[in-house]
Design an enzyme around this catalytic site. Structure first.
Site, mmCIF file in Angstrom:
data_model
loop_
_atom_site.group_PDB
_atom_site.id
_atom_site.type_symbol
_atom_site.label_atom_id
_atom_site.label_comp_id
_atom_site.label_asym_id
_atom_site.label_seq_id
_atom_site.Cartn_x
_atom_site.Cartn_y
_atom_site.Cartn_z
ATOM 1 N N LEU A 12 7.737 -6.162 -8.321
ATOM 2 C CA LEU A 12 7.475 -5.811 -9.465
ATOM 3 C C LEU A 12 8.354 -4.821 -9.939
ATOM 4 O O LEU A 12 8.848 -4.368 -11.155
ATOM 5 C CB LEU A 12 5.820 -5.254 -9.967
ATOM 6 N N THR A 32 0.443 -1.637 0.135
ATOM 7 C CA THR A 32 0.409 0.071 0.067
ATOM 8 C C THR A 32 0.661 0.920 -0.137
ATOM 9 O O THR A 32 -0.043 2.365 0.051
ATOM 10 C CB THR A 32 -0.785 -0.490 0.767
ATOM 11 N N TRP A 33 2.107 1.023 -0.287
ATOM 12 C CA TRP A 33 3.096 2.564 -0.322
ATOM 13 C C TRP A 33 2.584 3.428 -1.929
ATOM 14 O O TRP A 33 2.608 2.636 -3.233
ATOM 15 C CB TRP A 33 4.354 2.186 -0.540
ATOM 16 N N GLN A 91 10.530 -8.387 6.129
ATOM 17 C CA GLN A 91 10.118 -7.868 5.126
ATOM 18 C C GLN A 91 11.608 -7.596 4.132
ATOM 19 O O GLN A 91 12.463 -6.294 4.544
ATOM 20 C CB GLN A 91 8.973 -7.332 5.256
ATOM 21 N N TYR A 96 3.477 5.238 6.165
ATOM 22 C CA TYR A 96 3.074 5.777 4.145
ATOM 23 C C TYR A 96 1.824 7.052 4.840
ATOM 24 O O TYR A 96 0.945 6.609 5.354
ATOM 25 C CB TYR A 96 2.463 4.501 4.091
ATOM 26 N N ASP A 144 -0.132 -5.015 3.389
ATOM 27 C CA ASP A 144 0.936 -4.679 4.177
ATOM 28 C C ASP A 144 0.570 -2.632 4.488
ATOM 29 O O ASP A 144 0.702 -1.885 3.236
ATOM 30 C CB ASP A 144 1.989 -4.530 2.843
ATOM 31 N N TYR A 175 9.470 -7.150 -0.874
ATOM 32 C CA TYR A 175 9.138 -6.068 -1.359
ATOM 33 C C TYR A 175 9.385 -5.884 -2.665
ATOM 34 O O TYR A 175 10.090 -6.152 -2.690
ATOM 35 C CB TYR A 175 8.916 -4.904 -0.346
#
Ligand SMILES: NC(=O)c1ccc[n+]([C@@H]2O[C@H](COP(=O)([O-])OP(=O)(O)OC[C@H]3O[C@@H](n4cnc5c(N)ncnc54)[C@H](OP(=O)(O)O)[C@@H]3O)[C@@H](O)[C@H]2O)c1
Length: 267
Positions: free
Chosen positions: A200, A20-21, A169, A58, A53, A197
């Site tokens: 992608l 969710t960053w 993480q 954030y 997460d 993390y």
């Protein structure tokens, strides 16, 4: 969904979670898309993204607030919520305050997995981990972990923690493979979940890796992003948390799970 055991807790968690960053802002809150974001998060949970997460950092807490809104229509025990405490909040005095802030914003009584976001060399790990253990005893946290710890830092954490460190993480994807040298084998040997993390790589890969991904995407008839996720998920002890802000991306990423049965990618 595919589930993997969290540490050696006997509890299975979804191997594909939601990052969710950037949701609701980056360093600062951005309220412009709140309504759509909450709807998207609800849709994600309905689709199977029950592992979410986030971090107090954030959007300066706003990401947690949006998640807090979205989870209200779901049974809390069906969700696995991860949040992280910022390295300047790691003292025995500050950590409980930071945690209570996260709980308030998330609008929940407990966090499933609470992580130290980054190692802080200026504070004794024992102090932070004892504060986390205390919070666990009080029922505000279910499990304790760390993030961005190298193998030595992880070993130090294990040595001084009264509670099991169930997860680390870290940055891990098909291009950033540093954890394979020491950290991942250590986690596999010691039953620690490694959450990858930036799986992608925020869509930026080198020409060489892009060629490998494109070849595999033709072979399996899927996107290069699905290959990147399947590559991680096929590894023992690895779970991952791609961030996606559209229904199309959420669905596509979930479909990467279907690849796993016969997946093989030689690098
Ligand atoms: N512990 C830490 O210090 C740390 C550091 C970094 C990240 N994290 C966590 O890890 C999560 C994931 O990492 P990340 O956000 O850095 O990057 P990421 O997941 O590697 O990449 C996210 C990017 O990929 C795009 N994307 C997602 N699915 C896609 C698809 N199927 N096809 C094409 N593009 C797709 C997203 O676009 P859209 O947004 O447009 O869908 C977004 O631009 C974070 O959100 C955060 O929760 C933790």
């Amino acid at each position: 969904m595919i589930f993997k055991e969290l540490g050696s807790t006997g509890e299975n968690i979804p191997a594909l979670g939601l990052g969710t960053w950037g949701i609701g802002g980056y360093e600062a809150p951005d309220h412009s898309g709140d309504k759509q974001t909450i709807a998207l998060l609800e849709e994600a949970i309905e689709m199977g993204y029950t592992h979410i997460d986030t971090a107090e950092y954030y959007a300066a807490g706003h990401t947690e607030e949006l998640i807090g809104e979205a989870i209200q229509s779901f049974a809390r025990e069906k969700l696995f919520i991860v949040s992280k405490v910022w390295p300047t909040h790691l003292s025995s005095k500050d950590l409980p305050k930071a945690l209570k802030g996260s709980l308030k914003r998330l609008n929940t009584d407990y966090i499933d997995l609470y992580l130290i976001h980054w190692y802080n060399p200026d504070l004794p790990l024992k102090e932070s981990l004892s504060a986390m253990a205390e919070m666990k005893k009080l029922g505000f946290i279910r499990h304790i972990g760390v993030s961005n710890f190298n193998t030595n830092q992880l070993k130090s954490a294990i040595a001084v923690s009264s509670e099991p460190i169930v997860c680390n993480q870290v940055l891990y994807n098909i291009e950033d493979r540093e954890p394979e040298k020491e950290l991942l084998p250590f986690c596999q040997k010691n039953d620690i979940t490694l959450t990858a993390y930036s799986p992608l790589r925020r869509k930026v890969v080198s020409e060489n890796v892009k060629n490998i991904l494109e070849k595999a995407s033709r072979k399996y008839n899927v996107s290069i992003y699905q290959i990147m996720l399947a590559w991680l998920l096929s590894k023992e002890r690895v779970v991952t948390i791609p961030k996606a802000a559209s229904v199309e991306h959420l669905k596509e990423n979930l479909q990467s799970l279907e690849l796993l049965e016969n997946f093989e990618l030689k690098l």
